[in-house]
Design a protein around this motif. Structure first.
Motif, mmCIF file in Angstrom:
data_model
loop_
_atom_site.group_PDB
_atom_site.id
_atom_site.type_symbol
_atom_site.label_atom_id
_atom_site.label_comp_id
_atom_site.label_asym_id
_atom_site.label_seq_id
_atom_site.Cartn_x
_atom_site.Cartn_y
_atom_site.Cartn_z
ATOM 1 N N ILE A 168 5.715 0.747 -21.052
ATOM 2 C CA ILE A 168 4.792 -0.166 -20.375
ATOM 3 C C ILE A 168 5.418 -0.711 -19.093
ATOM 4 O O ILE A 168 4.760 -0.813 -18.057
ATOM 5 C CB ILE A 168 4.397 -1.332 -21.322
ATOM 6 N N LEU A 169 6.718 -1.048 -19.152
ATOM 7 C CA LEU A 169 7.395 -1.588 -17.960
ATOM 8 C C LEU A 169 7.305 -0.611 -16.790
ATOM 9 O O LEU A 169 7.141 -1.019 -15.646
ATOM 10 C CB LEU A 169 8.865 -1.874 -18.271
ATOM 11 N N ILE A 170 7.435 0.687 -17.088
ATOM 12 C CA ILE A 170 7.334 1.685 -16.018
ATOM 13 C C ILE A 170 5.871 2.033 -15.743
ATOM 14 O O ILE A 170 5.440 2.122 -14.598
ATOM 15 C CB ILE A 170 8.114 2.962 -16.391
ATOM 16 N N GLY A 171 5.123 2.211 -16.818
ATOM 17 C CA GLY A 171 3.759 2.722 -16.681
ATOM 18 C C GLY A 171 2.788 1.736 -16.039
ATOM 19 O O GLY A 171 1.900 2.131 -15.286
ATOM 20 N N LEU A 172 2.970 0.441 -16.327
ATOM 21 C CA LEU A 172 2.020 -0.556 -15.813
ATOM 22 C C LEU A 172 1.994 -0.598 -14.286
ATOM 23 O O LEU A 172 0.931 -0.424 -13.685
ATOM 24 C CB LEU A 172 2.336 -1.928 -16.425
ATOM 25 N N PRO A 173 3.139 -0.819 -13.615
ATOM 26 C CA PRO A 173 3.070 -0.850 -12.143
ATOM 27 C C PRO A 173 2.617 0.482 -11.539
ATOM 28 O O PRO A 173 1.857 0.470 -10.563
ATOM 29 C CB PRO A 173 4.506 -1.168 -11.720
ATOM 30 N N VAL A 174 3.071 1.588 -12.119
ATOM 31 C CA VAL A 174 2.677 2.885 -11.555
ATOM 32 C C VAL A 174 1.166 3.079 -11.699
ATOM 33 O O VAL A 174 0.485 3.482 -10.749
ATOM 34 C CB VAL A 174 3.448 4.035 -12.254
ATOM 35 N N SER A 175 0.632 2.749 -12.880
ATOM 36 C CA SER A 175 -0.812 2.910 -13.078
ATOM 37 C C SER A 175 -1.597 2.025 -12.129
ATOM 38 O O SER A 175 -2.621 2.440 -11.580
ATOM 39 C CB SER A 175 -1.192 2.536 -14.512
ATOM 40 N N PHE A 176 -1.103 0.793 -11.943
ATOM 41 C CA PHE A 176 -1.775 -0.119 -11.027
ATOM 42 C C PHE A 176 -1.783 0.467 -9.617
ATOM 43 O O PHE A 176 -2.808 0.467 -8.931
ATOM 44 C CB PHE A 176 -1.076 -1.486 -11.062
ATOM 45 N N GLY A 177 -0.641 1.018 -9.226
ATOM 46 C CA GLY A 177 -0.556 1.629 -7.900
ATOM 47 C C GLY A 177 -1.536 2.782 -7.748
ATOM 48 O O GLY A 177 -2.214 2.906 -6.728
ATOM 49 N N ILE A 178 -1.619 3.610 -8.792
ATOM 50 C CA ILE A 178 -2.524 4.761 -8.723
ATOM 51 C C ILE A 178 -3.981 4.295 -8.644
ATOM 52 O O ILE A 178 -4.764 4.786 -7.821
ATOM 53 C CB ILE A 178 -2.305 5.677 -9.947
ATOM 54 N N ALA A 179 -4.326 3.311 -9.488
ATOM 55 C CA ALA A 179 -5.703 2.801 -9.467
ATOM 56 C C ALA A 179 -6.024 2.197 -8.107
ATOM 57 O O ALA A 179 -7.108 2.395 -7.548
ATOM 58 C CB ALA A 179 -5.892 1.761 -10.569
ATOM 59 N N LEU A 180 -5.055 1.468 -7.556
ATOM 60 C CA LEU A 180 -5.244 0.863 -6.233
ATOM 61 C C LEU A 180 -5.446 1.955 -5.181
ATOM 62 O O LEU A 180 -6.343 1.869 -4.337
ATOM 63 C CB LEU A 180 -4.001 0.036 -5.910
ATOM 64 N N PHE A 181 -4.616 2.983 -5.270
ATOM 65 C CA PHE A 181 -4.720 4.064 -4.287
ATOM 66 C C PHE A 181 -6.098 4.724 -4.358
ATOM 67 O O PHE A 181 -6.758 4.926 -3.344
ATOM 68 C CB PHE A 181 -3.630 5.113 -4.541
ATOM 69 N N ILE A 182 -6.539 5.017 -5.598
ATOM 70 C CA ILE A 182 -7.807 5.738 -5.735
ATOM 71 C C ILE A 182 -8.992 4.874 -5.311
ATOM 72 O O ILE A 182 -9.890 5.332 -4.611
ATOM 73 C CB ILE A 182 -7.993 6.230 -7.186
ATOM 74 N N THR A 183 -8.989 3.583 -5.708
ATOM 75 C CA THR A 183 -10.180 2.778 -5.416
ATOM 76 C C THR A 183 -10.208 2.229 -3.993
ATOM 77 O O THR A 183 -11.270 2.097 -3.406
ATOM 78 C CB THR A 183 -10.309 1.593 -6.398
ATOM 79 N N GLU A 184 -9.035 1.872 -3.438
ATOM 80 C CA GLU A 184 -9.064 1.147 -2.165
ATOM 81 C C GLU A 184 -8.561 1.945 -0.970
ATOM 82 O O GLU A 184 -8.887 1.635 0.163
ATOM 83 C CB GLU A 184 -8.226 -0.143 -2.259
ATOM 84 N N LEU A 232 0.832 -1.206 0.000
ATOM 85 C CA LEU A 232 0.000 0.000 0.000
ATOM 86 C C LEU A 232 0.866 1.255 0.000
ATOM 87 O O LEU A 232 0.520 2.259 -0.628
ATOM 88 C CB LEU A 232 -0.946 0.001 1.203
ATOM 89 N N THR A 233 2.013 1.161 0.692
ATOM 90 C CA THR A 233 2.920 2.307 0.677
ATOM 91 C C THR A 233 3.420 2.550 -0.743
ATOM 92 O O THR A 233 3.468 3.690 -1.217
ATOM 93 C CB THR A 233 4.129 2.047 1.607
ATOM 94 N N ILE A 234 3.775 1.452 -1.423
ATOM 95 C CA ILE A 234 4.240 1.585 -2.815
ATOM 96 C C ILE A 234 3.140 2.244 -3.657
ATOM 97 O O ILE A 234 3.411 3.143 -4.467
ATOM 98 C CB ILE A 234 4.581 0.203 -3.399
ATOM 99 N N ALA A 235 1.888 1.814 -3.433
ATOM 100 C CA ALA A 235 0.786 2.384 -4.224
ATOM 101 C C ALA A 235 0.668 3.882 -3.980
ATOM 102 O O ALA A 235 0.485 4.667 -4.908
ATOM 103 C CB ALA A 235 -0.533 1.681 -3.880
ATOM 104 N N ALA A 236 0.797 4.277 -2.713
ATOM 105 C CA ALA A 236 0.728 5.708 -2.405
ATOM 106 C C ALA A 236 1.885 6.448 -3.061
ATOM 107 O O ALA A 236 1.716 7.550 -3.590
ATOM 108 C CB ALA A 236 0.744 5.911 -0.890
ATOM 109 N N ILE A 237 3.048 5.801 -3.068
ATOM 110 C CA ILE A 237 4.211 6.453 -3.684
ATOM 111 C C ILE A 237 4.008 6.615 -5.191
ATOM 112 O O ILE A 237 4.338 7.663 -5.754
ATOM 113 C CB ILE A 237 5.501 5.648 -3.386
ATOM 114 N N THR A 238 3.457 5.599 -5.843
ATOM 115 C CA THR A 238 3.234 5.728 -7.294
ATOM 116 C C THR A 238 2.277 6.875 -7.587
ATOM 117 O O THR A 238 2.445 7.593 -8.571
ATOM 118 C CB THR A 238 2.655 4.441 -7.906
ATOM 119 N N THR A 239 1.263 7.045 -6.710
ATOM 120 C CA THR A 239 0.342 8.162 -6.922
ATOM 121 C C THR A 239 1.077 9.485 -6.798
ATOM 122 O O THR A 239 0.911 10.384 -7.617
ATOM 123 C CB THR A 239 -0.806 8.101 -5.906
#
Lengths: 278, 328
Positions: B94-110, A15-22
């Motif tokens: 894609i290698l950079i964008g995929l994990p970052v996008s997943f993280g952002i989507a996860l952050f926003i939804t959950e 979850l920390t990683i997710a926040a960091i990516t945002t």
């Protein structure tokens, strides 16, 4: 470490990683806008709107020809593209909702929505620039209109489908022919949505460069003649940013700021439209 | 097709209305506009094929694709270098964008509290609204020098020391490179992928999430074991959409990729992509074969993006169909 601590640790770590990516995404947005505003506003000047673009080595210069050219190309592009797009969207939502041809049209439209715009430039070069014998504002506007159409088709269909069928049935029950139902009831109810689509399309083409490179080309001088090559902000930015002169770079930043402000304003407008609708 | 007028609800409209002139006219015009969309696509493919044919005739289709030589003087053209540049820069994106996008989507939804969801989502979408030429300028004047001074030496010292992939990161830090192009492409496609992922993640019914939480799952386990398996197809569709964007992106790439017609192993070397080659050389190309070779590159790019975007669309449609098929 027992399994509970491990699961918790994994959870917190991910979850920390997710926040960091945002933050990473927001960081780049702020970095870009910060640089753009800083460089753009420091070069913003009234002479931008009164002088034409400078040639190599010229001291004073503005963006008048490029701004007027961009406005003209955008307006003509939308005037060609939007009616076609609205009509096609109307067909998909109303007349041909279940027709077999609507399936390939929807599919192709969605593909065209993200198709590489440089290829559209090459296409218009072949069908317009070569037969006409020169680069021209008209071919630039047509290239832009090909980008407008899919955006407008998509939003028009979506917005018209939001209109409840009971409204169509009520109008039909009163004896209105279908064209009246579509124009006076459905289109009227979906108007703000359709307008949103057109605004989005304008925002989309305002900064499009690739399709203009070999259609409208560029013009150092002021012209409103659509038969001639026409100056426009995106191609000006491309040429000036790549060029060797300091004042060209400054003008490119100022032009970038103008385009971005226009695009952001349009985006905020569309959000406002859509929100009041809901 | 044009004469069978039925109501939108499938209820037949009385004949006298079906016969009315206004209906036929309007229906016909709207039909023509819709068919026009198909015609545009057909015309693009036909015109590109005609324009590219001198190049394919001279070099042969597969030979054109497998030759790296690009020499306007001797009129020898091969599309391998731009093709590889396009694929490599998009792959990096894609290698950079995929994990970052997943993280952002996860952050926003959950993770994000409700008041934060909308502003963060809007901000990320604004990234998509900024025209690509602005990314290009920012990349050339701001990001590339920064990258050369601070990030590239770091990567050379770390990744460059690794066996096998080390050779990719060992060239001198110029700032202008295929790798830089890939990073800028990543930033540009993140909003597309992230917003599709967010939308599909939100289609997962609350009951499913709640039951997973109810048996003691952590947030991560809910996402990884419940949300993601259900939305895999749609999320992949979003990734393909981003890939399609990256492949065809022109201006941002043209500014930072370096525009060198050479094949390199190193990612820090200047290279080119199909779109950047066309953007740079099309107006200067003299001679039929030169122009035809550039159009041939355009045709290849169009076909590749068409397939990728088509797949994206099919995946998203399958996701939507599954959504409708499930009882609410």
């Amino acid at each position: 470490m027992d399994i509970y601590t491990r699961r918790k640790a994994i959870n917190i770590f991910n979850l920390t990683i997710a926040a960091i990516t945002t933050l990473f995404g927001l960081f780049f947005l702020s970095w870009l806008l910060w640089v753009l505003f800083q460089q753009g506003f420091s070069n913003l000047d009234w002479s931008l709107f009164t002088l034409d673009t400078p040639g190599p080595g010229d001291e004073a210069g503005g963006l008048r020809n490029a701004i007027v050219g961009s406005l003209l190309l955008t307006v003509v592009g939308v005037m060609i593209g939007a009616p076609v797009g609205v009509l096609a969207g109307t067909y998909l939502a109303e007349f041909g909702r279940y027709a077999w041809i609507s399936h390939p049209v929807r599919f192709i439209n969605d593909v065209l929505l993200s198709a590489p715009s440089i290829v559209i430039g090459v296409f218009v070069y072949e069908v317009m620039v070569i037969p006409m014998g020169n680069f021209s504002g008209w071919s630039g506007a047509v290239a832009l209109s090909i980008i407008v159409i899919p955006v407008v088709v998509r939003t028009t269909e979506d917005m018209m489908r939001l209109v409840p069928d009971s409204m169509r049935e009520a109008a039909a029950a009163l004896g209105a022919p279908q064209w009246k139902v579509v124009t006076c009831v459905v289109l009227k109810a979906a108007l703000s949505g359709v307008m949103t689509g057109i605004l989005l399309a304008i925002a989309r083409i305002a900064g499009e460069t690739a399709p203009l490179l070999f259609t409208a080309l560029n013009n150092q001088f002021f012209t409103m003649n659509m038969d001639e090559p026409m100056g426009n902000l995106p191609v000006m930015i491309f040429n000036f940013a790549m060029g060797p002169y300091e004042n060209w770079h400054d003008l490119a930043w100022a032009g970038s700021l103008l385009i971005t402000l226009a695009v952001l304003t349009l985006n905020i407008l569309t959000r406002f439209f859509l929100r009041t609708k809901k | 097709m044009m004469n069978t007028v039925t109501g939108n609800t499938g209820v037949p409209v009385p004949n006298r209305i079906a016969g009315s002139l206004g209906d036929r006219l309007f229906h016909g015009v709207a039909w023509m506009a819709a068919v026009g969309v198909l015609l545009v696509l057909g015309a693009i493919i036909v015109m590109l094929t005609i324009g590219a044919s001198p190049a394919f005739e001279k070099f042969g289709f597969f030979n054109f694709l497998s030759t790296a030589e690009w020499n306007p003087v001797t009129e020898m053209f091969g599309g391998l270098s731009p093709l590889v540049g396009t694929l490599v820069s998009s792959a990096i994106a894609i290698l950079i964008g995929l994990p970052v996008s997943f993280g952002i989507a996860l952050f926003i939804t959950e993770m994000a509290p409700p008041w934060l969801k909308r502003p963060v989502g809007t901000a990320i979408e604004l990234l998509a609204a900024i025209p690509s030429i602005i990314y290009g300028m920012w990349g050339l004047f701001i990001f590339a020098p920064f990258f050369a001074d601070h990030i590239q030496p770091l990567l050379t010292d770390t990744l460059g020391e690794l066996p096998l992939i080390g050779a990719l990161f060992q060239d001198p830090p110029l700032g202008i490179s295929v790798f830089t192009a890939g990073i800028i492409l990543a930033i540009m496609i993140i909003p597309f992928i992230a917003s599709v992922m967010r939308d599909v993640f939100e289609t997962v019914p609350a009951e499913l999430r709640e039951s997973a939480y109810g048996v003691g799952s952590t947030t991560w386990e809910v996402v990884w074991n419940v949300v993601l398996p259900m939305t895999k197809v749609g999320a992949m569709g979003g990734v393909m959409l981003g890939l399609g964007r990256a492949l065809g992106e022109t201006m941002a790439v043209t500014f930072v990729i370096g525009n060198a017609h050479k094949l390199h192993l190193g990612l820090f070397e200047p290279g080119n992509s199909i779109a950047s080659t066309i953007a740079n050389e099309f107006t200067e190309a003299d001679g039929e074969v030169y122009t035809a070779s550039l159009i041939a590159l355009g045709l290849i790019l169009f076909i590749i993006t068409f397939i990728v975007l088509g797949l994206a669309k099919i995946m998203l449609l399958r996701m939507a169909a599954r959504q409708e098929g499930r009882p609410a």
